[in-house]
Design an enzyme around this catalytic site. Structure first.
Site, short mmCIF file in Angstrom:
data_model
loop_
_atom_site.label_atom_id
_atom_site.label_comp_id
_atom_site.label_asym_id
_atom_site.label_seq_id
_atom_site.Cartn_x
_atom_site.Cartn_y
_atom_site.Cartn_z
N GLU A 113 10.71 -69.08 53.20
CA GLU A 113 9.52 -69.92 53.01
C GLU A 113 8.42 -69.42 53.92
OE1 GLU A 113 10.85 -73.96 53.65
OE2 GLU A 113 11.71 -74.10 51.66
N HIS A 241 0.84 -80.22 52.54
CA HIS A 241 1.61 -79.18 51.85
C HIS A 241 0.65 -78.53 50.86
CE1 HIS A 241 4.64 -77.03 49.62
NE2 HIS A 241 5.55 -77.41 50.49
N ARG A 288 1.61 -72.81 56.47
CA ARG A 288 1.05 -73.85 55.61
C ARG A 288 -0.39 -74.23 55.90
NH1 ARG A 288 5.90 -78.02 55.00
NH2 ARG A 288 7.09 -76.45 53.88
N HIS A 349 1.69 -84.41 53.77
CA HIS A 349 3.13 -84.12 53.63
C HIS A 349 3.94 -84.50 54.86
CE1 HIS A 349 6.58 -81.96 52.08
NE2 HIS A 349 6.62 -81.16 53.12
N ARG A 384 3.95 -77.42 61.80
CA ARG A 384 5.40 -77.26 61.63
C ARG A 384 5.74 -76.09 60.71
NH1 ARG A 384 9.22 -79.35 57.57
NH2 ARG A 384 7.39 -80.10 56.48
P1 FAD Z 1 13.02 -90.54 56.45
O1 FAD Z 1 13.99 -89.71 55.73
O2 FAD Z 1 11.66 -90.62 55.89
O3 FAD Z 1 13.60 -92.04 56.56
C1 FAD Z 1 12.78 -93.07 57.04
C2 FAD Z 1 13.55 -94.38 56.94
O4 FAD Z 1 12.91 -95.38 57.71
C3 FAD Z 1 13.66 -94.95 55.54
O5 FAD Z 1 14.97 -95.44 55.38
C4 FAD Z 1 12.69 -96.12 55.54
O6 FAD Z 1 13.01 -97.16 54.65
C5 FAD Z 1 12.87 -96.58 56.96
N1 FAD Z 1 11.77 -97.40 57.47
C6 FAD Z 1 10.47 -97.05 57.67
N2 FAD Z 1 9.80 -98.09 58.21
C7 FAD Z 1 10.67 -99.11 58.34
C8 FAD Z 1 10.59 -100.44 58.81
N3 FAD Z 1 9.44 -100.96 59.25
N4 FAD Z 1 11.70 -101.21 58.79
C9 FAD Z 1 12.87 -100.73 58.31
N5 FAD Z 1 13.01 -99.48 57.85
C10 FAD Z 1 11.93 -98.68 57.87
N6 FAD Z 1 11.70 -80.94 55.53
C11 FAD Z 1 12.49 -79.85 55.65
O7 FAD Z 1 12.94 -79.52 56.75
N7 FAD Z 1 12.83 -79.12 54.55
C12 FAD Z 1 12.37 -79.42 53.30
O8 FAD Z 1 12.70 -78.75 52.34
C13 FAD Z 1 11.51 -80.55 53.16
N8 FAD Z 1 11.01 -80.86 51.95
C14 FAD Z 1 10.27 -82.02 51.83
C15 FAD Z 1 9.84 -82.40 50.56
C16 FAD Z 1 9.16 -83.60 50.40
C17 FAD Z 1 8.67 -84.00 49.03
C18 FAD Z 1 8.91 -84.43 51.53
C19 FAD Z 1 8.20 -85.73 51.37
C20 FAD Z 1 9.32 -84.02 52.79
C21 FAD Z 1 10.01 -82.82 52.95
N9 FAD Z 1 10.44 -82.41 54.21
C22 FAD Z 1 11.22 -81.30 54.32
C23 FAD Z 1 10.24 -83.26 55.38
C24 FAD Z 1 11.54 -84.04 55.65
O9 FAD Z 1 12.11 -84.43 54.43
C25 FAD Z 1 11.29 -85.28 56.47
O10 FAD Z 1 10.48 -84.98 57.57
C26 FAD Z 1 12.62 -85.83 57.00
O11 FAD Z 1 13.50 -86.02 55.93
C27 FAD Z 1 12.39 -87.12 57.75
O12 FAD Z 1 13.64 -87.71 57.98
P2 FAD Z 1 13.69 -89.02 58.85
O13 FAD Z 1 15.13 -89.37 58.98
O14 FAD Z 1 12.91 -88.83 60.08
O15 FAD Z 1 12.89 -90.11 57.98
C1 SIN Z 2 9.15 -77.26 50.60
O1 SIN Z 2 10.19 -77.19 49.97
O2 SIN Z 2 8.15 -76.57 50.36
C2 SIN Z 2 9.06 -78.25 51.69
C3 SIN Z 2 9.63 -77.67 52.89
C4 SIN Z 2 9.23 -78.44 54.10
O3 SIN Z 2 8.41 -79.35 54.03
O4 SIN Z 2 9.74 -78.08 55.16
#
Ligand code: FAD
Ligand code: SIN
Length: 533
Positions: A113, A241, A288, A349, A384
């Site tokens: 990537e 993104h 990015r 993103h 990032r």
């Molecule tokens: P999340 O997975 O967002 O979980 C947040 C949780 O908090 C949820 O359960 C939500 O309900 C809960 N929550 C929020 N507020 C409250 C509240 N007030 N009370 C109770 N619960 C609450 N990263 C990579 O490294 N590789 C990738 O390929 C990649 N692709 C991506 C593609 C997309 C479309 C997106 C949107 C992001 C991508 N990212 C990627 C980024 C990555 O997915 C996220 O940064 C990461 O998954 C965040 O994980 P997390 O556990 O911190 O939060």
């Molecule tokens: C992607 O698949 O392009 C998202 C990867 C990322 O947000 O790290």
């Protein structure tokens, strides 16, 4: 109603669930999620998870790529430790059942990537996050020490403030005793008391009107910690993104993974001309921030609403087997990615900053940890590197788990906490008061605090946000709690922090681009007047 646990976990994405599985061997765990357990940013991750697993790659290369993307603001010690800890956490994911694609010789099929000098992204087709989320959720459901409360919204952290004591920011003695939580089905506010609390509430994408993030991403954790006088940093670094599918009306915007560019897809303007060579030698695979600004610039110069991503030169079968999810989504709107160009546009993103934590994931509030996208560890600096987010979430959840397991041995539950004192009694009948402010806030952030900023735009943004802030606080004080009102309030807090920190940064760096300050790339940004060296 009161509930008492050893470990309170707010959030059910990769950070929250992996933390919960680790601490559950040592005490009672309660996971809160404001939606369904699987409705998280994690679920939507496509490209994969970055780690050095191949002999041809080295830690030094992954470290260097992360530092280059971060544009001088990464904490190098943090980068080194995350990169070195990453392979062990990949093994942990595999032990929990997650599977990553392999080649016929049994080695991982590693993808490339933007900003990566090697193929080092482990992935499960083009829906890696869904695979991780599913496998971890299965483990969570089986664990006898873990209770998961879905549709439970954390409203505020409980600190000495709720015992009537004055709490000041930068005071070392703030203590977290748990959280007040709104049960979205019964509308009751529960007091959950915990020895330690982890905030893993994810990102802030919904501050903007075009985002890849699902609707849960409203900056709740950041706002709660800010209100509790914890330390928040680096909020100006909002990652857009470069390539979300241009399909007006889709919410969230569907991501076209960077892995497709890693697979050879090329960015083109609507007249079919390549343009990335004007901006960076790495062309479509530049980091990015550079690619998103280049697209934004081309769209503004040409008055276009999108650019194209062209993968038509790649083998049809390979394309469809590597990217089944993207292929299917595009086909559903009449685009065959092996024959047609894909219209794409940048979308909000990822939040690179957030709740400041130390090497153990501890915040500046005692007994309170943060991990995942809501936290600011020092790994990402000003931008990032792709696929470094999932790995950061699991590495820091692991560190926080170790520290929290140790901490509960010497902490007891604070017993004399009052129940939630609901000030407001009026149900906000005119929901338009909330929805209109929500839309205005998204417009302010998108138009003034987006990919390209200026001092004037930031000042305007702050002035307008202050009006919405005052209106919303007044409404909040007199209303009964609702999820939408709490989310709006949180987003206004998070938006305020982004604008203030953007104003404080007197330079253009990484994801923060301000036309009033010299920039380092050769990008000619519209409205700037002159081209920079
Ligand atoms: P999340 O997975 O967002 O979980 C947040 C949780 O908090 C949820 O359960 C939500 O309900 C809960 N929550 C929020 N507020 C409250 C509240 N007030 N009370 C109770 N619960 C609450 N990263 C990579 O490294 N590789 C990738 O390929 C990649 N692709 C991506 C593609 C997309 C479309 C997106 C949107 C992001 C991508 N990212 C990627 C980024 C990555 O997915 C996220 O940064 C990461 O998954 C965040 O994980 P997390 O556990 O911190 O939060
Ligand atoms: C992607 O698949 O392009 C998202 C990867 C990322 O947000 O790290």
């Amino acid at each position: 109603m009161k509930k008492k646990v050893d470990f309170l976990v707010i959030g059910s994405g990769l950070a929250g669930l992996s933390f919960a599985l680790k601490v559950a061997e040592h005490g009672k765990v309660c996971i809160l999620t404001k939606a369904h357990i699987e409705e998280t940013n994690t679920q939507y991750a496509q490209g994969g998870i970055a780690a050095v697993t191949d002999e041809s790659d080295t830690y030094e290369k992954h470290i260097s790529d992360t530092l280059v993307a971060g544009d001088g603001l990464c904490d190098e010690q943090v980068v080194r430790k995350v990169v070195q800890d990453a392979p062990a956490q990949i093994e942990e994911l595999i032990r929990w059942g997650a599977s990553f694609d392999k080649k016929s010789n049994g080695e991982f099929d590693l993808a490339r990537e933007g900003g990566h000098s090697e193929n080092r992204i482990l992935h499960h087709k083009d829906n890696t996050g869904a695979e991780i989320q599913r496998k971890l959720s299965e483990q969570i459901r089986k664990h006898p020490n873990i209770e998961t409360l879905e549709e439970h919204f954390a409203v505020d952290l409980i600190t000495q403030h709720h015992l009537g004591m004055l709490v000041k920011r930068y005071n070392d003695d703030i203590l977290c005793f748990g959280a007040y939580v709104l049960d979205l089905k019964t509308h009751d506010v529960i007091t959950i008391l915990a020895k330690t609390t982890l905030i893993a509430t994810g990102g802030v994408g919904n501050l903007y009107n075009t985002t890849t993030n699902p609707s849960i991403a409203t900056g709740d954790g950041i706002a709660m910690v800010y209100r509790s006088k914890g330390i928040i940093e680096n909020m100006e670094f909002v990652q857009f993104h470069p390539t979300s599918l241009y399909n007006p009306g889709d919410s969230p915007s569907f991501l076209i993974s960077e892995a497709l560019r890693g697979f050879g897809a090329i960015l083109k303007t609507q007249d079919g001309k390549e343009f990335m060579q004007k901006y960076d030698d790495r062309k479509s695979l530049a980091p990015r921030d550079i690619v998103a600004r280049a697209i934004d610039n081309e769209m503004k110069i040409r008055g276009d609403e999108y650019v194209f991503l062209d993968a038509t030169h790649r083998d049809e079968n390979e394309l469809k087997s590597h990217f089944p999810n993207i292929s299917e989504k595009c086909l559903s709107i009449g685009i065959d990615i092996s024959k047609d160009l894909i219209p794409v546009v940048p979308a909000a993103h990822y939040m690179c900053g957030g709740i400041k934590v130390n090497h153990e994931g501890q915040t500046w509030i005692n007994h309170l940890y943060a991990a995942g996208e809501t936290s600011s560890t020092g790994l990402h600096g000003a931008n990032r590197l792709a696929s470094n987010s999932l790995i950061e979430a699991i590495v820091y959840a692991d560190r926080a788990a170790r520290a929290a397991i140790d901490e509960i041995k010497s902490v007891s539950i604070q017993e004399n906490i009052p129940d939630w004192n609901i000030e407001g009694t009026t149900h906000p009948e005119e929901l338009v008061l909330i929805t209109q402010n929500f839309k205005e806030m998204q417009q302010i952030m998108s138009n003034y605090v987006g990919i390209v900023r200026s001092d004037l735009r930031l000042t305007r943004a702050l002035n307008r946000l202050e009006i919405i802030y005052r209106e919303t606080e007044t409404l909040y004080k007199k209303s009964t709690l609702t999820k939408t009102l709490c989310e709006l309030r949180n987003m206004i807090n998070a938006g305020y922090l982004i604008i203030k920190m953007a104003q404080d940064r007197k330079e253009s760096r990484g994801l923060h681009y301000n036309t009033d300050f010299p920039e380092k790339t050769n990008l000619t940004i519209l409205n700037q007047g002159s081209s920079k060296p």
